[in-house]
Each structure stands twice: as structure tokens, then as C-alpha cells.
Design an enzyme around this catalytic site. Structure first.
Site, short mmCIF file in Angstrom:
data_model
loop_
_atom_site.label_atom_id
_atom_site.label_comp_id
_atom_site.label_asym_id
_atom_site.label_seq_id
_atom_site.Cartn_x
_atom_site.Cartn_y
_atom_site.Cartn_z
N GLY A 10 -8.00 -14.48 -14.06
CA GLY A 10 -8.11 -15.16 -12.77
C GLY A 10 -7.03 -14.74 -11.79
O GLY A 10 -7.27 -14.67 -10.57
N ASN A 11 -5.81 -14.43 -12.30
CA ASN A 11 -4.69 -14.09 -11.41
C ASN A 11 -4.88 -12.76 -10.68
O ASN A 11 -4.19 -12.47 -9.72
CB ASN A 11 -3.36 -14.09 -12.19
N LYS A 128 -16.59 -26.87 -21.91
CA LYS A 128 -15.91 -26.11 -20.86
C LYS A 128 -16.01 -26.85 -19.51
O LYS A 128 -17.09 -27.02 -18.97
CB LYS A 128 -16.60 -24.74 -20.75
N LYS A 213 -15.05 -14.93 -20.70
CA LYS A 213 -15.16 -13.54 -20.27
C LYS A 213 -14.50 -12.57 -21.25
O LYS A 213 -14.91 -11.41 -21.35
CB LYS A 213 -14.60 -13.35 -18.85
#
Ligand code: ADP
Ligand code: MG
Length: 313
Positions: A10-11, A128, A213
Site C-alpha cells: 500500500g505504501n 477481512k 495480494k
């Protein structure tokens, strides 16, 4: 040198505390693209995959906010939208970064479906969290009238939870492989891919779920016979006793050591655990090098010189 699958965390797209404006995302992606261009310059054939949590969360909020004006879309279609949006930003920024170093390599984003088993036990235990926090009243209405699962997060409100099934296959593998064989850089399997199940008659149908992912990145890497799998995130690998006393960062480890640490629950569910599972599976399935490292150490990671890594043999 073979094919290298790079999984971006994500970063790579958004930093903690940022709102997620187009400028925020492009600024981060430009930096990420410069890192990736460095690898491509050195001769690596890259297949790039990425997370989509905040982006798909925002698309879901937009859907919710506009539901009286335009039809709401289910999660699988929101996932497809996020793949297109992130794919576009990555392919443009990467093209620009390559141009800077005098390279002109075709880049393609493939909207990707990931097959999951409709009998996966995850479907009866949604875990989730997705989307924003809501009030108790809202959550109760969704549970009662829409059959959704929601959980309370102490102090922050209620959040929807969806199943996180194990990925079984990447439907677009032949397309991805052909593009790679023709020298393309491929961006695919964003957000773990759009989860689809196979029905009795062999047709596919999208489901409301989220696939890790990192686990999809492994299936992807194995099925296109990649040489290495590099998982880039916001920490430089996996640690034992993470944030506790005796915290120890793992460097080169053997499979049996990592299996032991995995079973001792050093790696948190939903963040580091799927990454460690992914690197173990990749080596078991015949990969040569599997690494978890920090985004700004992409080059050393690809060389097997940093992060938590397993080298086959
Ligand atoms: P990404 O978007 O890259 O998938 P995640 O948040 O899912 O990022 O995973 C990375 C996070 O995993 C780190 O920021 C860290 O807080 C967390 N983490 C959990 N367990 C560990 C561990 N044992 N060692 C290192 N990091 C860990
Ligand atoms: Mg993650």
C-alpha cells in the site's frame, strides 16, 4: 536473469495519514516508478502487482454516497475499477521514468480475475475488514436486510468484513505470459485480483471477497515460472517478536526455520503472515529467490542482499 514478480504494498501508492487525492497517489507512484525503472535498467523483466485497499475502500464510499443517483456496484466490479485506476497511474509514471533513462519498453495493465474455491472455508468465516467505519444502526441494518457480516472495532465503530479465500489460479495467466514473452512489462493481479468462482457449468462469477495480494502474487509468479518474487512493503522484512522485547529481524533464512517461526505465530494475520506464506510457497513451487523487503531497497532485494529471504537449494 529471468522474470521477477514485484508485489507493491500500500505504501507504494499512499503513505499513512494521506487522504488519497490524485496528487498524493501520483507523487508516491512517481517515486515507486523510479525504483522500478532502476531494476528494469539493470535488465530485470518485471511483472508488477499491487495492493488496492484504500483505493477500493474509496470507490465503495463513492458508491454508497451516490446510491440514490446511480446504481451501486458490487465489490468485484469496484475491484476491477481500482485495477484500472492504479494500473493507469503505474503505467504512465513508469513510462515517464523509463523515458528519463532512455528506455522505451511497452507496458500493459491486465485486468485480472483470480479463481477461488467456492467451498473455501473462508466463505463461512468472513475476516477481512473493508470500507469505512459506520454506526451500529447502519451495521445492524446491513446485517439484517443485506446478509452482510460486520464487526465492531473497539472505539472506532462498525466495519464490514468479507471472506479472504485462498487464491487457486490466475485466469489471465496465458495473456500475462504472452506479453512477458514479447518483452512487455505487465501490471496485473491488482488487489490480489478480482475474486471469481467457477460455477457447475464452468462459467465464472465474481464474488464479494478480498484476496491477499501477496498470496496471489505467489500464484502469479509460480504460474508464469518467474525466477524471483520480491514483496516490497513498509518494513524491511519479517521480524520475530515484532515490536516486542527481543525483536529480531530475519535475513537469509532456511525453509525449515521459516516454517517453525510461522507456526510459532510471529507474523500477524492480514499483514506479514500472508507475505511469509507467499515466499515459502514460491520456493516450494520451484522459485529461486523470494524476498520481503522495504520499497526503497528494491535493488538490493532483487539481488538477494537485503530483507527476509529464502534462496532455493
Ligand atoms: P502491505 O500493504 O505492504 O501489504 P501490510 O500492512 O499488509 O502492508 O504488511 C506490512 C506490515 O506488517 C508492517 O507495516 C508491520 O506493521 C506488519 N507486521 C506484522 N507482523 C510483522 C512481523 N512479524 N515483522 C514485521 N512486520 C510485521
Ligand atoms: Mg497487506
Amino acid at each position: 536473469m529471468g522474470i521477477t514478480v514485484v508485489a507493491l504494498g500500500g505504501n507504494a501508492i499512499l503513505q499513512k495519514g494521506e487522504k488519497g487525492t490524485a496528487e498524493d497517489q501520483l507523487r508516491n507512484i512517481r517515486k515507486t516508478a523510479a525504483q522500478l525503472a532502476g531494476l528494469i535498467e539493470e535488465g530485470y523483466s518485471l511483472v508488477i502487482t499491487h495492493g488496492n485497499g484504500p483505493q477500493v475502500g474509496n470507490i465503495m464510499i463513492q458508491n454508497e454516497a451516490g446510491r440514490d443517483k446511480v446504481p451501486q456496484m458490487p465489490m468485484d466490479i469496484c475491484g476491477a475499477q481500482s485495477q484500472g485506476m492504479i494500473g493507469y497511474m503505474l503505467q504512465m509514471c513508469l513510462r515517464n521514468a523509463l523515458k528519463q533513462v532512455g528506455l522505451n519498453i511497452p507496458i500493459s495493465t491486465v485486468v485480472t480475475q483470480t479463481l477461488v474455491d467456492k467451498h473455501d472455508p473462508a466463505f463461512s468465516h468472513p475476516t477481512k475488514p473493508v470500507g469505512p467505519f459506520y454506526s451500529k444502526e447502519w451495521a445492524q441494518e446491513r446485517m439484517e436486510f443485506h446478509g452482510e457480516s460486520w464487526i465492531e472495532d473497539a472505539g472506532r465503530g462498525w466495519r464490514r468484513v468479507v471472506p479472504s479465500p485462498d487464491p487457486k489460479a490466475i485466469i489471465e495467466t496465458p495473456s500475462i505470459k504472452s506479453l512477458v514473452d514479447q518483452g512487455h512489462i505487465v501490471i496485473c493481479s491488482g488487489g490480489g485480483g478480482i475474486p471469481v468462482i467457477e460455477l457447475e457449468d464452468g462459467s465464472l462469477a465474481g464474488v464479494e471477497a478480498v484476496i491477499e495480494k501477496d498470496l496471489s502474487a505467489e500464484i502469479l509468479a509460480t504460474s508464469i515460472k518467474a525466477d524471483s518474487l520480491i514483496i516490497l512493503t513498509d518494513v524491511n522484512g519479517a521480524a520475530l517478536n515484532y515490536t516486542g522485547s527481543g525483536e529480531t529481524w530475519l535475513e537469509e533464512v532456511t525453509m525449515s526455520q521459516l516454517v517453525r517461526y510461522y507456526n510459532e505465530s510471529h507474523f500477524f494475520e492480514g499483514s506479514m503472515r500472508p507475505k511469509v506464506k507467499a515466499i515459502m510457497r514460491f520456493i516450494e513451487h520451484g522459485g529461486r529467490l523470494a524476498v520481503i523487503a522495504c520499497l526503497d531497497k528494491a535493488r538490493e532485494a532483487a539481488l538477494g542482499q537485503t530483507g527476509t529471504r529464502i534462496v532455493a537449494g
